[in-house]
Design a protein around this motif. Structure first.
Motif, PDB file in Angstrom:
ATOM      1  N   ASP A   1      40.916  10.686  96.719  1.00  0.00           N
ATOM      2  CA  ASP A   1      39.639  10.617  96.491  1.00  0.00           C
ATOM      3  C   ASP A   1      39.271  11.791  96.704  1.00  0.00           C
ATOM      4  O   ASP A   1      39.380  12.294  98.111  1.00  0.00           O
TER       5      ASP A   1
ATOM      6  N   SER B   1      34.967  10.332  96.771  1.00  0.00           N
ATOM      7  CA  SER B   1      34.285  10.526  96.753  1.00  0.00           C
ATOM      8  C   SER B   1      33.078  10.959  97.461  1.00  0.00           C
ATOM      9  O   SER B   1      31.320  10.077  96.830  1.00  0.00           O
TER      10      SER B   1
ATOM     11  N   LYS C   1      38.375   8.859  92.611  1.00  0.00           N
ATOM     12  CA  LYS C   1      37.274   8.685  92.784  1.00  0.00           C
ATOM     13  C   LYS C   1      36.789   9.612  92.668  1.00  0.00           C
ATOM     14  O   LYS C   1      36.475  10.462  93.722  1.00  0.00           O
TER      15      LYS C   1
ATOM     16  N   TYR D   1      31.828  11.136  93.106  1.00  0.00           N
ATOM     17  CA  TYR D   1      29.987  10.728  93.039  1.00  0.00           C
ATOM     18  C   TYR D   1      29.406   9.240  92.931  1.00  0.00           C
ATOM     19  O   TYR D   1      29.565   8.449  92.625  1.00  0.00           O
TER      20      TYR D   1
ATOM     21  N   SER E   1      32.895   5.753  92.638  1.00  0.00           N
ATOM     22  CA  SER E   1      33.498   5.755  93.951  1.00  0.00           C
ATOM     23  C   SER E   1      32.529   4.099  94.332  1.00  0.00           C
ATOM     24  O   SER E   1      33.116   3.107  95.531  1.00  0.00           O
TER      25      SER E   1
END
Length: 709
Positions: free
Chosen positions: A234, A236, A262, A264, A284
């Protein structure tokens, strides 16, 4: 209409709504991490921060302690950003962290507990000798190699300990613009969350399996090739990542287990997929999605729960809706074909899914399921299904598991320390791993009836077995028929536990390892000689205790449990009483008269010798641990049925070359035929070697896995 919810939009809406009503489902102060009580500091309410192993999940609000990295986080009411507040190097298992506005006072907390004043929550206090003392600003680095690299630097490695005092301070971590630690064998980056201003992270060619860097929003460059990363990563919140400066998947990176990264925005995902040679980057904005994998019948049942997890009433359930649902799920239908999607309901208090009067016939790809990281669940049940494999992991409040009337043949339970009731009746289990109960010490009710379990079961880790013997059901008769008949022994700690459980289950398969406790049941001996040599053996073992005993004194079960090796001489005419010798490991028989020896109660027996000067012709009963059977000039035996001797490794035959060939059949366990043939050892007496070799070949040819005729 189908929906596609974007997490940013959903969380922004929730934050706006919080102006009038809290988005927190329970309408609690979002800064509260747990139960509250009146504090002694004015009218302020004191709470406890929640705790866990790993960074806080998106639904974790308020203050949170990651016990693994010893980091204090705070997530605001939007649920979006978790802020790193402090490092807690001395935080230990069992410590609590209290939260309240205002300075701490002595009435709060126990020794070594922690305290945060919400007005200045970058400072943390620990109670030492009854006084609240501010915690030092040293950053805890869990991985020793990572810590040493930051302290000492090296070729291609940036040194973070700028003042050389042998530790990393908060100020030093904040001053760092880059962390470069390639090729040093790091398995964890825990602690890096305090390096909030770094723009570059390079940790290539290490042993990382996961990284928690989503709070390092200044990052522009990430290089993590050559690790063992897996699952979802992640990133994001990392809006400053630069195209072409993220290297995780390119070439033979070692990170083949990564399923999704994931990031942005869609544009950044597309650019990084190209530059990093993969298709695993995704925006994300697509993380919160509809749980399309939910079985239609299961979905219909979920939608009509009261309250329903479908918060906006559009007849679909998203990941975020499932994650925020904190009620009980109780569903019954034989038409359900998959349980997929239930693993996203992390906050539920209990789960019960049943086929009712019918049976859930799950699809082949749905017969294996894992439930992990359920912090609040207390009861878990799946009834009447063909589920085959189940994992339950990290459920600290779970006390009851029921998986009955199914096809379960494999189960793993870990990090469920409060479990008290485990019911797996009527499944297809064939074995229980020796360490299965190692962390399940609080079980007070266990039901394994109507399975096909074989071999040994180890219950030693479980507490209070004698007290709870009546609620342990493994080998007792069910509706008039015994199940799990292939269980060879059930290991417990003391003789008191052994006696209580054997009595409750009307069996002799429970056996203790310590011989502690007492069982004063007298043993009945029909042969005075057998009793006499038993007493002689006891005197040899413990003369101070047995030296004054006479032949007229009773011998109890606790007495014979001390005997592990025993020889029955040729003056014994009746073997009654020998069945009580449950701890025997080695038995030699020379009796005159008896033709059969029953070893079904001798679950520890490893070696048995049948002498030709005796009259024994048959062995009956299973002997699961016997490795060696020896026939010493025993011409009485013609057929030897050893199929119940599952650990058998060797049959040793000692007789003269001139002894007539008398063995017609040696029946051994399935899969053991060639092993026993190869390892039949014929010890010849006499000078005719050729005759001996022929006898050995003949006896090996008598080995089979079917019953003797």
């Amino acid at each position: 209409m189908r929906k596609r919810i974007h997490m940013l939009l959903a969380l922004t809406t929730c934050a706006i709504a919080a102006l009038a009503v809290s988005c927190n489902k329970d309408n609690k102060d979002p800064e509260s991490g747990g139960g509250s009580s009146g504090g002694g500091n004015g009218t302020a309410t004191i709470t406890q921060a929640s705790q866990g192993n790993g960074a806080p999940n998106p639904t974790e609000l308020g203050y949170y302690v990651d016990k693994r990295s010893k980091t204090l986080y705070k997530r605001d009411a939007s649920g979006r950003a978790a802020t790193v507040k402090a490092s807690l190097p001395t935080f230990a298992e069992g410590n609590k962290l209290y939260v309240r506005e205002g300075a701490p006072d002595s009435s709060v907390g126990a020794e070594n507990d922690f305290y945060v004043n919400t007005k200045e929550d970058t400072k943390v206090y620990q109670k030492k000798s009854g006084t609240w003392t501010e915690v030092s600003d040293e950053i805890y680095i869990r991985d020793e190699r990572f810590r040493n690299a930051l302290l000492t630097g090296g070729e291609g490695i940036l040194k973070a300990d700028t003042n050389g005092d042998g530790k990393i301070s908060k100020a030093e971590a904040l001053a760092a613009q880059a962390v470069r630690v390639p090729n040093v064998g790091i398995s964890s980056l825990d602690g890096i969350e305090h390096f909030k201003n770094i723009q570059v992270l390079e940790a290539t060619n290490n042993q990382l399996e996961t990284v928690n860097i989503n709070m390092l929003t200044a990052l522009q460059e990430i290089k993590l090739k050559g690790n063992r990363l897996k699952g979802e990563l992640d990133f994001s919140l990392l809006s400053n990542l630069q195209n072409g400066k993220v290297e995780i998947m390119k070439g033979d990176s070692g990170n083949s287990g990564v399923t999704k990264i994931k990031v942005y925005s869609d544009n950044l995902a597309n650019s990084l997929n190209t530059s990093d040679g993969t298709g695993k980057y995704t925006a994300s904005s697509n993380v919160d999605r509809i749980l399309e994998e939910l079985d239609p019948i299961l979905l219909a049942k979920l939608l009509v729960l009261n309250p329903s997890p479908d918060r906006n009433g559009d007849r679909a359930i998203t990941i975020s809706e499932a994650a925020r649902y904190s009620e009980r799920i109780d569903i019954e239908s034989s038409e359900i074909r998959s349980l997929k999607g239930l693993e996203f309901f992390k906050k539920i208090k209990s789960l019960r899914v049943s086929g009712g009067s019918g049976r859930m016939e799950l699809n082949n790809d749905s017969k294996t399921i894992s439930f992990s990281d359920f912090p609040d669940i207390e009861s878990f049940g799946i009834y009447n299904s063909n589920l085959k494999e189940l994992e339950v992991k990290n459920a600290p409040k779970l006390t009851k598991i029921f998986v009955t009337n199914g096809s379960l043949d494999k189960i793993a339970i870990s990090e469920v320390a409060e479990l008290q009731v485990l019911n797996l009746q009527n499944n297809s289990l064939t074995a229980i791993a020796g360490d299965f109960f190692n962390t399940l010490t609080k079980i007070n009710s266990l039901n394994l009836l109507q399975n096909s379990i074989q071999g040994e079961i180890n219950l030693r880790p479980i507490q209070n077995l004698a007290t709870n013997a009546g609620t342990f059901q493994i080998v007792r008769a069910y509706q008039g028929t015994r199940t799990n008949t292939e269980v060879t022994s059930i290991i417990v700690n003391t003789a008191d536990e052994e006696t209580a459980l054997n009595t409750a289950e009307q069996t002799s398969k429970y056996t203790s390892v310590t011989g502690g406790g007492s069982n004063n049941t007298p043993i009945t001996f029909n042969s005075a000689r057998l009793k006499k040599i038993t007493l002689e053996k006891l005197k040899a073992i413990d003369r101070p205790l047995y030296g004054r005993r006479s032949d007229n004194d009773p011998i109890t079960q606790s007495d014979v449990d001390k005997i592990t090796e025993f020889t029955v001489d040729n003056n014994v005419r009746d073997l009654t009483g020998l069945e009580a010798f449950r701890k025997l490991k080695k038995l030699t028989l020379y009796p005159q008269g008896p033709t059969t020896i029953d070893v079904s109660t001798m679950l520890q027996l490893e070696e048995i010798t049948l002498s030709g000067s005796g009259t024994i012709q048959n062995i009956v009963g299973d002997a699961p641990r016997v490795k060696l059977v020896e026939l010493d000039e025993n011409r009485n035996i013609t057929k030897l049925d050893l199929r119940g001797f599952r650990s058998l490794e060797e049959v040793r035959i000692t007789e003269a070359n001139t002894t007539p060939n008398h063995i017609e059949c040696i029946a051994v366990p399935s899969g053991k035929e060639q092993l026993i043939k190869d390892k039949i050892i014929y010890s010849k007496t006499g000078s005719n070697g050729a005759a001996g070799a022929a006898k050995e070949t003949l006896y090996r040819s008598k080995v089979r896995t079917t019953a003797c005729d």
